[in-house]
Design an enzyme around this catalytic site. Structure first.
Site, PDB file in Angstrom:
ATOM      1  CG  HIS A  73      59.316  71.675  -3.952  1.00 51.40           C
ATOM      2  ND1 HIS A  73      58.379  71.585  -3.884  1.00 51.40           N
ATOM      3  CD2 HIS A  73      59.231  71.814  -2.383  1.00 51.40           C
ATOM      4  CE1 HIS A  73      57.388  71.259  -2.766  1.00 51.40           C
ATOM      5  NE2 HIS A  73      57.879  71.290  -1.652  1.00 51.40           N
ATOM      6  CG  HIS A 122      58.668  67.662  -2.454  1.00 52.48           C
ATOM      7  ND1 HIS A 122      57.586  68.220  -1.906  1.00 52.48           N
ATOM      8  CD2 HIS A 122      58.808  66.829  -2.821  1.00 52.48           C
ATOM      9  CE1 HIS A 122      57.276  68.234  -3.819  1.00 52.48           C
ATOM     10  NE2 HIS A 122      57.733  66.401  -4.512  1.00 52.48           N
ATOM     11  CG  ASP A 174      56.172  67.826   3.160  1.00 50.77           C
ATOM     12  OD1 ASP A 174      56.510  68.014   2.182  1.00 50.77           O
ATOM     13  OD2 ASP A 174      54.772  68.290   3.339  1.00 50.77           O
ATOM     14  CG  HIS A 175      56.184  64.013   0.590  1.00 47.17           C
ATOM     15  ND1 HIS A 175      55.868  65.866   0.584  1.00 47.17           N
ATOM     16  CD2 HIS A 175      56.489  63.767  -0.808  1.00 47.17           C
ATOM     17  CE1 HIS A 175      55.637  66.024  -0.389  1.00 47.17           C
ATOM     18  NE2 HIS A 175      56.250  64.945  -1.651  1.00 47.17           N
ATOM     19  CG  HIS A 227      58.072  76.258  -0.302  1.00 46.99           C
ATOM     20  ND1 HIS A 227      57.647  76.216   1.162  1.00 46.99           N
ATOM     21  CD2 HIS A 227      58.337  74.940  -0.593  1.00 46.99           C
ATOM     22  CE1 HIS A 227      57.858  74.350   1.753  1.00 46.99           C
ATOM     23  NE2 HIS A 227      58.189  73.610   0.581  1.00 46.99           N
ATOM     24  CG  ASP A 258      54.458  72.422  -0.756  1.00 44.62           C
ATOM     25  OD1 ASP A 258      54.502  72.090  -1.328  1.00 44.62           O
ATOM     26  OD2 ASP A 258      55.599  72.136  -0.437  1.00 44.62           O
ATOM     27  CG  HIS A 275      51.521  69.442   0.768  1.00 44.70           C
ATOM     28  ND1 HIS A 275      51.377  68.544   1.060  1.00 44.70           N
ATOM     29  CD2 HIS A 275      52.202  70.381   1.055  1.00 44.70           C
ATOM     30  CE1 HIS A 275      52.593  68.656   0.870  1.00 44.70           C
ATOM     31  NE2 HIS A 275      52.786  69.398   0.975  1.00 44.70           N
TER      32      HIS A 275
END
Ligand code: FE2
Length: 238
Positions: free
Chosen positions: A57, A59, A61-62, A113, A134, A175
């Site tokens: 997907h 992202h 967060d990074h 998500h 996620d 994660h």
């Protein structure tokens, strides 16, 4: 099949290397921009050729290592077609497998998500592995409170698509924040505290009550990932 589970500690992201032992062709699922050099080294050390990077997907967060790896290795970048990321080379859809040598990677549409999120299912012949990004995490799940997330949609993705896989399917999450590396569909059905025995309404209430902090990197990660991580080899400030 050759397999490695790689880790990036700042965002607690797992990157998965899968490679065909007959052809030496490899794919990296969810690579991270800061880890491109490591990933190239691992591919080289194993005598492989990177055919694809593959995103579950977009992202928050990074930043993806896709563009850096494409530059370094000449690989192609792949991910869900419905993300509509122009810099991606290959758009995937459920029902259309990605072939990497003898490895067949089956995309499973698992929104919730994000609205374009996909998981990837691989059958090695001896066992099944699902890379859940996620969506489903070990004893948890991805958050649903931003970036087109929706808890009822995630509940249905997990129950209708992931929890209908054989119970001994290995679950590899995108994660983990507590050092857990792998689970099974049976384990998550039985003991995931957000999902085991929970109705859709109960799950939606649990997700609504999480009160999570705004993701530290979202303002740099989302535009960075729209460019496949191009120009983002350095760590963004949190
Ligand atoms: Fe995410």
């Amino acid at each position: 099949m050759i397999f490695r589970q790689l880790f990036e500690p700042t965002s607690s992201t797992y990157t998965y290397l899968l490679a065909c032992s007959e052809t030496g062709l490899a794919v990296l699922i969810d690579p991270v921009a800061e880890m491109v050099e490591r990933d190239v080294r691992v591919v080289d050390e194993l005598g492989l050729r990177l055919a694809y990077t593959l995103e579950t997907h977009v992202h928050a967060d990074h930043i993806t290592g896709a563009a850096g790896l494409r530059k370094a290795t000449g690989c192609r970048t792949a991910g869900p077609a419905m993300d509509e990321i122009p810099c991606r080379d290959v758009g995937l859809r459920e029902g259309e497998a990605l072939q990497v040598g003898t490895i067949e990677i089956q995309p499973l549409f698992t929104p919730g998500h994000t609205d374009g999120h996909h998981s990837y299912l691989v059958d090695t012949g001896s066992h099944k592995m699902v890379f859940t990004g996620d969506g489903l995490l070990i004893d948890g799940c991805g958050r649903t409170d931003f970036q087109s997330g929706d808890p009822a949609t995630l509940y249905r993705s997990i129950h209708d698509k992931l929890f209908t896989l054989p119970v001994d399917t290995l679950v590899y999450p995108g994660h983990d924040y507590a050092g857990r590396r792998v689970s099974t569909i049976g384990q998550e059905k039985r003991r995931n505290p957000r999902l085991a025995g929970k109705s859709e309404a109960e799950f939606v209430a649990i997700m609504a009550g999480l009160n999570l902090a705004y993701p530290q990197k979202i303002d740099v990660a989302l535009p960075g990932n729209q460019r496949c991580g191009d120009g983002s080899a350095k760590a963004p400030s949190a």
